[in-house]
Design a protein around this motif. Structure first.
Motif, PDB file in Angstrom:
ATOM      1  N   LEU A 192     -11.909   3.681   1.606  1.00 29.29           N
ATOM      2  CA  LEU A 192     -12.960   3.540   2.630  1.00 29.29           C
ATOM      3  C   LEU A 192     -12.613   2.429   3.600  1.00 29.29           C
ATOM      4  O   LEU A 192     -12.830   2.557   4.826  1.00 29.29           O
ATOM      5  CB  LEU A 192     -14.295   3.264   1.932  1.00 29.29           C
ATOM      6  CG  LEU A 192     -15.495   3.056   2.849  1.00 29.29           C
ATOM      7  CD1 LEU A 192     -15.742   4.291   3.711  1.00 29.29           C
ATOM      8  CD2 LEU A 192     -16.751   2.707   2.046  1.00 29.29           C
ATOM      9  N   ALA A 193     -12.077   1.329   3.097  1.00 27.06           N
ATOM     10  CA  ALA A 193     -11.693   0.218   3.978  1.00 27.06           C
ATOM     11  C   ALA A 193     -10.565   0.644   4.904  1.00 27.06           C
ATOM     12  O   ALA A 193     -10.574   0.318   6.110  1.00 27.06           O
ATOM     13  CB  ALA A 193     -11.284  -0.978   3.133  1.00 27.06           C
ATOM     14  N   THR A 219     -10.488   2.343  -5.999  1.00 34.51           N
ATOM     15  CA  THR A 219      -9.754   3.282  -5.140  1.00 34.51           C
ATOM     16  C   THR A 219     -10.609   3.723  -3.972  1.00 34.51           C
ATOM     17  O   THR A 219     -10.133   3.803  -2.824  1.00 34.51           O
ATOM     18  CB  THR A 219      -9.311   4.496  -5.957  1.00 34.51           C
ATOM     19  OG1 THR A 219      -8.494   4.058  -7.042  1.00 34.51           O
ATOM     20  CG2 THR A 219      -8.529   5.471  -5.110  1.00 34.51           C
ATOM     21  N   VAL A 220     -11.874   4.028  -4.235  1.00 34.37           N
ATOM     22  CA  VAL A 220     -12.782   4.425  -3.148  1.00 34.37           C
ATOM     23  C   VAL A 220     -12.968   3.263  -2.180  1.00 34.37           C
ATOM     24  O   VAL A 220     -13.009   3.458  -0.954  1.00 34.37           O
ATOM     25  CB  VAL A 220     -14.127   4.892  -3.741  1.00 34.37           C
ATOM     26  CG1 VAL A 220     -15.139   5.142  -2.638  1.00 34.37           C
ATOM     27  CG2 VAL A 220     -13.923   6.162  -4.548  1.00 34.37           C
ATOM     28  N   VAL A 248       0.816  -1.228   0.000  1.00 31.56           N
ATOM     29  CA  VAL A 248       0.000   0.000   0.000  1.00 31.56           C
ATOM     30  C   VAL A 248       0.841   1.265   0.000  1.00 31.56           C
ATOM     31  O   VAL A 248       0.312   2.372   0.138  1.00 31.56           O
ATOM     32  CB  VAL A 248      -0.948   0.014   1.231  1.00 31.56           C
ATOM     33  CG1 VAL A 248      -1.958  -1.099   1.142  1.00 31.56           C
ATOM     34  CG2 VAL A 248      -0.122  -0.092   2.527  1.00 31.56           C
ATOM     35  N   ASP A 249       2.143   1.127  -0.148  1.00 32.85           N
ATOM     36  CA  ASP A 249       2.983   2.326  -0.066  1.00 32.85           C
ATOM     37  C   ASP A 249       2.682   3.313  -1.184  1.00 32.85           C
ATOM     38  O   ASP A 249       2.655   4.520  -0.970  1.00 32.85           O
ATOM     39  CB  ASP A 249       4.458   1.920  -0.125  1.00 32.85           C
ATOM     40  CG  ASP A 249       4.863   1.150   1.126  1.00 32.85           C
ATOM     41  OD1 ASP A 249       4.150   1.306   2.136  1.00 32.85           O
ATOM     42  OD2 ASP A 249       5.841   0.401   1.061  1.00 32.85           O
ATOM     43  N   GLY A 253      -5.347   4.735  -2.446  1.00 38.40           N
ATOM     44  CA  GLY A 253      -6.279   4.448  -1.352  1.00 38.40           C
ATOM     45  C   GLY A 253      -5.697   4.706   0.003  1.00 38.40           C
ATOM     46  O   GLY A 253      -6.427   4.905   0.976  1.00 38.40           O
ATOM     47  N   ARG A 254      -4.365   4.686   0.132  1.00 39.99           N
ATOM     48  CA  ARG A 254      -3.691   4.935   1.408  1.00 39.99           C
ATOM     49  C   ARG A 254      -3.502   6.435   1.659  1.00 39.99           C
ATOM     50  O   ARG A 254      -3.053   6.829   2.711  1.00 39.99           O
ATOM     51  CB  ARG A 254      -2.333   4.248   1.380  1.00 39.99           C
ATOM     52  CG  ARG A 254      -1.622   4.177   2.721  1.00 39.99           C
ATOM     53  CD  ARG A 254      -2.431   3.382   3.765  1.00 39.99           C
ATOM     54  NE  ARG A 254      -1.746   3.290   5.019  1.00 39.99           N
ATOM     55  CZ  ARG A 254      -0.929   2.289   5.362  1.00 39.99           C
ATOM     56  NH1 ARG A 254      -0.723   1.309   4.496  1.00 39.99           N
ATOM     57  NH2 ARG A 254      -0.353   2.253   6.527  1.00 39.99           N
ATOM     58  N   PHE A 255      -3.867   7.258   0.658  1.00 38.79           N
ATOM     59  CA  PHE A 255      -3.656   8.702   0.792  1.00 38.79           C
ATOM     60  C   PHE A 255      -4.469   9.280   1.944  1.00 38.79           C
ATOM     61  O   PHE A 255      -4.037  10.214   2.615  1.00 38.79           O
ATOM     62  CB  PHE A 255      -4.032   9.400  -0.523  1.00 38.79           C
ATOM     63  CG  PHE A 255      -3.712  10.867  -0.542  1.00 38.79           C
ATOM     64  CD1 PHE A 255      -2.433  11.303  -0.822  1.00 38.79           C
ATOM     65  CD2 PHE A 255      -4.698  11.808  -0.268  1.00 38.79           C
ATOM     66  CE1 PHE A 255      -2.139  12.652  -0.828  1.00 38.79           C
ATOM     67  CE2 PHE A 255      -4.414  13.151  -0.269  1.00 38.79           C
ATOM     68  CZ  PHE A 255      -3.117  13.579  -0.553  1.00 38.79           C
TER      69      PHE A 255
END
Length: 800
Positions: free
Chosen positions: A619-620, A614-615, A562-563, A567-569
């Protein structure tokens, strides 16, 4: 980006019944301008460019103006002499209007063309060549025509003159303004002046033609009278020559000679009498007694000529001097003294000399008297002869006067007819018209009238603004995409959960910061979050039915990559508006169904590449970070993009677990920072029965087991339009979230897929606008444009 709500059905129906008021109309117009202002500015600039091109390419036209006045107050004195009238009646207004039409006639145009030789002027014949005319000539050059005749050239020139001429009456006055427009200042001024001059010339010509007929018979009659007068005068001259009658200064020559001779005779007689008187006087002096010298000297003083004689004057003075001395010496020395005797002798000699000079003067007087008598006799003789001739001439003058009287009568009659004829000729040629030029056109006073820069630019701005408005309205009609929250709520009749701004990795400095730097911000202590080190039985469940991480998970290295994930933003940049939007969606899932949260939330979209995966990931991550046990499942069996992004090396996943080929704990991937569990979907080959798998009892039973193990399950599904897999998830998902790509998703497509998928429409929790350009969105949302401004969020520490 924060959660929003739509009005209740009752209020929505009430608002739908209201007619749009002025404020709404103005707001709509402002919104239209704010949305389409780039296109509108470009349209206006294009129109200004067209106007500028026209200004640069259009030929510059100049207008020469001459002012003509129809004046009824003509020179009455001259008219009295010429026409015998005392004045003119006032000019009627209709007559002035008629003269305006005369100025527009072909007669005036033809006269101007001939006077200025315009048919031979290339400047006039080719004067209208602009851009359009040049293109026309270019095309016409491919189809050559025969050379036009002179009549056709004249007709074309007349049409050109009439097209460029503007004649107008100024108000109700007798002043007429004549204007001509041309590409040349000089030509415009010359043609305007030529029109005025041709009109005056035409007016004179019409009067000349009217008076010429009246002068014809006068001219014939005048010839006869002149012949009669000449014959009479010739008879007078012949009679004078025959009878030797000569006039000098209005008098007969004999009369003039008679007067001159008579005057000369009178003068000769006077000179003769004068000469006789002088001779008699000097003779009397000579005859006087010489014994008395004093008497001689005194008488000598009475003769002017003797006193004017210098010899006599000198002798007389000497004599007087000697007489004085003799008298003095005689008193002194006696009369017999020798000096006295000598003085007397000298005095005697002086008297003798004076007498001799007087005798010579007397002889001169005798000569003058003889000459005067001769002149008198000649004058008398000439007078007698002239009198004789004058008597003969007087007899001939009786007949001469009759001849002169006849000649004068004939001449007077001829002169009267000559005067009438001259009146007629002057009426033909003298410039006596009601019209006169009061202002002549000149090159210096000929302004440029076309193209008018201000008017063309104003027309470009106004026309460009109108065209820009039409283009904006047309683009607005064609712009059938989702751009505002209100548009989503109005068209889909659902809540817009959030507006997720578009972000990129590296856009925020927090994107590369580890989660440990935000430990103080985390809502739950680490002790309350699910532990990644807790042991679990082989089936993956604990005593309380909660899934824990297998002890061998780290040994296999199944950690989420996830780096570099967008989605990690939301986790790495918790104070960004992207993170705030995800928290808004998470809050909506928490409070859905009046506080009874739905565990399985399915994320889908109408078309691919709208950002649903991405959402789902963001969200997760946000849900897991809040302390909830969260499972993210890649349910897109056709294109498992989450699996490709987060766990490229996964060998087992959802399909294997459902069919019992592997244990759930063996297929899970975990984010060690947020403790998010991810179940990938490994597709080794294409298969067409993906919807059957999703609708199978095994899948339903599997999800029932997951509901007991997790607080929240985020299911990433395939798009609605390309495939039908989402329709088979009715037994799996509790609610659906529809991801709509901002400014890309078509309204018609989204409405159709929602209408064709009843299960999604009934369980639709809301929609999410994804990849939103907040700066541009503020232009489209006229009611909440300021809602997207960063300054409101900066007060609370939020930054992009």
């Amino acid at each position: 980006m924060l959660q929003t709500r739509i009005p209740s059905p009752a209020s929505a129906q009430l608002q739908g019944n209201d007619q749009p008021n002025l404020n709404e109309t103005v707001s709509s117009a402002i919104g239209l301008i704010s949305r389409q202002y780039p296109v509108m500015i470009i349209t206006v600039l294009l129109c200004l460019g067209v106007a500028g091109t026209y200004l640069l390419t259009a030929p510059k036209r100049f207008t020469g103006t001459a002012v003509l006045m129809i004046d009824s107050r003509k020179m009455q004195g001259l008219q009295t002499q010429v026409g015998g009238t005392s004045g003119d009646s006032p000019i009627e207004s209709a007559m002035v209007d008629s003269q305006v039409e005369v100025l527009k006639s072909e007669t005036i145009a033809t006269a101007v063309i001939k006077d200025l030789h315009l048919l031979d002027s290339p400047e006039f014949m080719n004067g209208d060549e602009g851009l359009l005319s040049g293109l026309t000539n270019l095309f016409s050059s491919f189809f050559p025509e025969s050379r036009p005749s002179d009549a056709e050239l004249m007709r074309g020139a007349i049409a050109r003159i009439q097209a460029g001429t503007s004649i107008k009456r100024i108000g109700l006055s007798y002043v007429i303004e004549i204007s001509y427009q041309s590409l040349s200042r000089d030509l415009a001024a010359r043609i305007a002046n030529a029109i005025a001059e041709s009109y005056i010339t035409d007016s004179l010509e019409s009067k000349y033609q009217a008076s010429r007929r009246a002068a014809v018979w006068l001219q014939d009659r005048l010839k006869e009278l002149r012949a009669q007068a000449s014959a009479a005068e010739r008879a007078v001259a012949d009679y004078k020559a025959k009878n030797n009658i000569v006039d000098a200064g209005g008098r007969l020559l004999t009369e003039q000679q008679l007067a001159e001779i008579n005057s000369g005779l009178t003068e000769a007689r006077g000179k003769r009498a004068e000469a006789e008187a002088k001779l008699q006087r000097i003779t009397a002096i000579l005859n006087a007694d010489e014994s008395d010298p004093q008497v001689i000297l005194n008488d000598l003083a009475t003769v002017n000529d003797s006193m004017a004689n210098p010899v006599i004057t000198k002798l007389r003075q000497t004599y007087l001097d000697y007489a004085g001395k003799a008298s003095d010496w005689s008193n002194r020395y006696g009369p017999t003294h020798l000096a006295v005797v000598n003085l007397h002798n000298q005095m005697r000699e002086i008297r003798r000399s004076i007498l001799d000079e007087l005798r010579r003067t007397a002889e001169a007087y005798k000569s003058d008297l003889a000459i005067a008598k001769a002149r008198e006799d000649a004058s008398q003789k000439s007078l007698n002869e002239t009198i004789a001739v004058s008597n003969g001439t007087s007899q001939a003058q009786i007949v001469l006067r009759d001849l002169e009287s006849n000649a004068q009568s004939a001449r007077a009659l001829s002169d009267n007819f000559l005067q009438l004829y001259m009146v007629s000729v002057q009426q033909q040629s003298f410039p006596m018209t009601e019209a006169r030029v009061i202002t002549q056109a000149s090159e210096l006073s000929t302004p440029k009238t076309s193209p008018k820069m201000a008017l063309v630019l104003l027309a470009g701005i106004v026309g460009g603004s109108i065209l820009a408005g039409l283009v904006a309205i047309f683009l607005e009609m064609l712009d059938r995409v989702f751009r505002t929250v209100h548009q989503v709520e109005r068209l889909l009749q659902t809540n817009c959960l959030a507006s997720v701004p578009i972000v990129g990795l590296g856009a925020d400095e927090g994107a590369s910061r580890p989660l440990s730097q935000f430990k103080d911000w985390l809502p739950f202590p680490k002790s309350r979050r699910p532990s990644s080190a807790a042991a679990s039985p082989p089936n993956g469940t604990g005593k309380q039915g909660r899934l824990t991480e297998p002890a061998h998970l780290h040994r296999h290295g199944r950690q989420l990559t996830v780096d570099n994930s967008i989605g990690r933003f939301a986790i790495n940049s918790p104070f960004s508006r992207f993170a705030e939007a995800l928290r808004s969606i998470k809050l909506a899932t928490d409070l859905n169904n009046y506080g009874a949260p739905h565990k399985v939330v399915a994320i889908t979209s109408a078309l691919p590449n709208e950002g649903k995966s991405t959402v789902s990931e963001a969200l997760a991550q946000t849900t897991a970070l809040s302390g909830l046990r969260t499972l993210l499942i890649d349910g897109d069996l056709r294109n498992p993009s989450l699996t490709h992004r987060l766990s490229r090396s996964a060998e087992t996943g959802l399909i294997e677990v459902v069919f019992g080929k592997t244990d759930l704990a063996e297929a899970l991937w975990i984010d060690p920072e947020t403790n998010l569990h991810f179940l990938p979907c490994v597709v080794t080959s294409r298969f067409s029965n993906s919807s059957d798998l999703l609708a199978s009892q095994q899948m339903e039973k599997f999800f029932q087991g997951l509901r007991e193990q997790y607080d929240r399950i985020i299911l990433d599904l395939s798009p609605l339009a390309p495939v039908i897999d989402v329709r088979a998830t009715g037994t799996l998902a509790d609610s659906y979230v529809l991801v709509i790509e901002w400014a890309r998703s078509k309204v018609d497509v989204v409405e159709r897929v929602i209408r064709e998928t009843p299960i999604v429409r009934e369980r639709l929790m809301g929609a999410v606008l994804n990849k939103v350009n907040l700066a541009a969105m503020g232009r489209y949302d006229t009611h909440s444009g300021g809602y997207y401004r960063n300054r409101y969020y900066s007060r609370y520490g939020y930054v992009d």
